[in-house]
Design a protein around this motif. Structure first.
Motif, PDB file in Angstrom:
ATOM      1  N   UNK A  16       0.836  -1.208   0.000  1.00 39.64           N
ATOM      2  CA  UNK A  16       0.000   0.000   0.000  1.00 39.64           C
ATOM      3  C   UNK A  16       0.865   1.251   0.000  1.00 39.64           C
ATOM      4  N   UNK A  17       1.947   1.229   0.788  1.00 41.20           N
ATOM      5  CA  UNK A  17       2.843   2.392   0.813  1.00 41.20           C
ATOM      6  C   UNK A  17       3.528   2.584  -0.541  1.00 41.20           C
ATOM      7  N   UNK A  18       3.870   1.497  -1.214  1.00 40.77           N
ATOM      8  CA  UNK A  18       4.472   1.573  -2.554  1.00 40.77           C
ATOM      9  C   UNK A  18       3.502   2.212  -3.544  1.00 40.77           C
ATOM     10  N   UNK A  19       2.253   1.798  -3.498  1.00 42.58           N
ATOM     11  CA  UNK A  19       1.242   2.359  -4.404  1.00 42.58           C
ATOM     12  C   UNK A  19       1.008   3.833  -4.090  1.00 42.58           C
ATOM     13  N   UNK A  20       0.963   4.175  -2.799  1.00 38.29           N
ATOM     14  CA  UNK A  20       0.811   5.573  -2.397  1.00 38.29           C
ATOM     15  C   UNK A  20       1.948   6.427  -2.949  1.00 38.29           C
ATOM     16  N   UNK A  21       3.193   5.929  -2.852  1.00 42.55           N
ATOM     17  CA  UNK A  21       4.341   6.700  -3.335  1.00 42.55           C
ATOM     18  C   UNK A  21       4.310   6.847  -4.857  1.00 42.55           C
ATOM     19  N   UNK A  22       3.864   5.801  -5.566  1.00 46.71           N
ATOM     20  CA  UNK A  22       3.830   5.875  -7.029  1.00 46.71           C
ATOM     21  C   UNK A  22       2.842   6.919  -7.525  1.00 46.71           C
ATOM     22  N   UNK A  23       1.692   7.028  -6.868  1.00 43.98           N
ATOM     23  CA  UNK A  23       0.655   7.946  -7.323  1.00 43.98           C
ATOM     24  C   UNK A  23       0.738   9.320  -6.676  1.00 43.98           C
ATOM     25  N   UNK A  24       1.727   9.537  -5.834  1.00 40.20           N
ATOM     26  CA  UNK A  24       1.859  10.804  -5.136  1.00 40.20           C
ATOM     27  C   UNK A  24       2.256  11.922  -6.107  1.00 40.20           C
ATOM     28  N   UNK A  25       1.747  13.121  -5.856  1.00 39.97           N
ATOM     29  CA  UNK A  25       2.147  14.285  -6.647  1.00 39.97           C
ATOM     30  C   UNK A  25       3.184  15.131  -5.907  1.00 39.97           C
ATOM     31  N   UNK A  26       3.505  14.765  -4.665  1.00 39.33           N
ATOM     32  CA  UNK A  26       4.493  15.483  -3.873  1.00 39.33           C
ATOM     33  C   UNK A  26       5.880  14.905  -4.164  1.00 39.33           C
ATOM     34  N   UNK A  27       6.454  15.274  -5.293  1.00 40.49           N
ATOM     35  CA  UNK A  27       7.720  14.694  -5.741  1.00 40.49           C
ATOM     36  C   UNK A  27       8.876  15.035  -4.818  1.00 40.49           C
ATOM     37  N   UNK A  28       8.893  16.236  -4.258  1.00 37.89           N
ATOM     38  CA  UNK A  28      10.032  16.610  -3.412  1.00 37.89           C
ATOM     39  C   UNK A  28      10.113  15.731  -2.170  1.00 37.89           C
ATOM     40  N   UNK A  29       8.986  15.403  -1.560  1.00 36.08           N
ATOM     41  CA  UNK A  29       8.993  14.517  -0.390  1.00 36.08           C
ATOM     42  C   UNK A  29       9.408  13.108  -0.771  1.00 36.08           C
ATOM     43  N   UNK A  30       8.944  12.611  -1.933  1.00 34.05           N
ATOM     44  CA  UNK A  30       9.303  11.263  -2.362  1.00 34.05           C
ATOM     45  C   UNK A  30      10.795  11.184  -2.707  1.00 34.05           C
ATOM     46  N   UNK A  31      11.349  12.243  -3.289  1.00 38.51           N
ATOM     47  CA  UNK A  31      12.778  12.266  -3.611  1.00 38.51           C
ATOM     48  C   UNK A  31      13.604  12.236  -2.330  1.00 38.51           C
ATOM     49  N   UNK A  32      13.191  13.000  -1.318  1.00 39.55           N
ATOM     50  CA  UNK A  32      13.905  12.989  -0.033  1.00 39.55           C
ATOM     51  C   UNK A  32      13.853  11.602   0.605  1.00 39.55           C
ATOM     52  N   UNK A  33      12.686  10.957   0.564  1.00 40.37           N
ATOM     53  CA  UNK A  33      12.564   9.609   1.116  1.00 40.37           C
ATOM     54  C   UNK A  33      13.501   8.637   0.399  1.00 40.37           C
ATOM     55  N   UNK A  34      13.571   8.744  -0.909  1.00 43.80           N
ATOM     56  CA  UNK A  34      14.427   7.852  -1.692  1.00 43.80           C
ATOM     57  C   UNK A  34      15.902   8.126  -1.404  1.00 43.80           C
ATOM     58  N   UNK A  35      16.279   9.385  -1.204  1.00 43.75           N
ATOM     59  CA  UNK A  35      17.672   9.710  -0.897  1.00 43.75           C
ATOM     60  C   UNK A  35      18.078   9.143   0.457  1.00 43.75           C
ATOM     61  N   UNK A  36      17.202   9.249   1.449  1.00 41.20           N
ATOM     62  CA  UNK A  36      17.495   8.679   2.770  1.00 41.20           C
ATOM     63  C   UNK A  36      17.599   7.159   2.657  1.00 41.20           C
ATOM     64  N   UNK A  37      16.710   6.542   1.906  1.00 38.44           N
ATOM     65  CA  UNK A  37      16.764   5.093   1.714  1.00 38.44           C
ATOM     66  C   UNK A  37      18.072   4.684   1.043  1.00 38.44           C
TER      67      UNK A  37
END
Length: 130
Positions: A49-70
């Motif tokens: 569910x979290x993966x699907x939420x991230x894929x459809x998210x329009x908040x790219x800056x938050x998703x990019x930060x999450x991916x950088x931390x990961x």
């Protein structure tokens, strides 16, 4: 078909964290089916569910930060695993030594005999038998 394309404009999409979440969910689902432990199946929905939420998210800056931390924590683990797999499959044709000075792993062909090895990192010379 145009509405489908318009729907995905501005969506974040897939990155390394999404792929890892998806693989983790699939592994948990598989383990649940093998062990017949139903709670594991329920837990496997959380990363999905979290993966699907991230894929459809329009908040790219938050998703990019999450991916950088990961990636900050995941890349060293991935590099170590990749190196270990390379060593395991390369032992038939090569021998691996550690530099006595900087501990860098050096690969030398097997069956050559006595070899003078020069570390590519610190240029230390040492002799080994292959």
């Amino acid at each position: 078909m145009n509405w489908f394309r318009n729907f995905f404009i501005g969506r974040y999409g897939i990155d390394q964290l999404n792929i890892t979440l998806l693989i983790f969910s699939i592994v948990l689902t598989f383990l649940s089916s093998v062990t017949h432990f139903k709670l594991l199946l329920t837990i496997s929905y959380i990363p999905l569910i979290y993966c699907i939420f991230r894929m459809f998210s329009k908040n790219s800056s938050a998703r990019i930060r999450e991916n950088q931390v990961f990636n900050k924590y995941f890349n060293p683990i991935y590099s170590w695993c990749k190196n270990e797999i390379r060593v395991i499959f390369g032992t038939k044709t090569h021998k691996y030594f550690r530099c006595p000075n900087c501990k860098q792993t050096v690969r030398v062909p097997k069956g050559v005999g006595k070899v003078n090895v020069i570390c590519p990192k610190c240029k230390t010379k040492f002799t080994k038998i292959t």
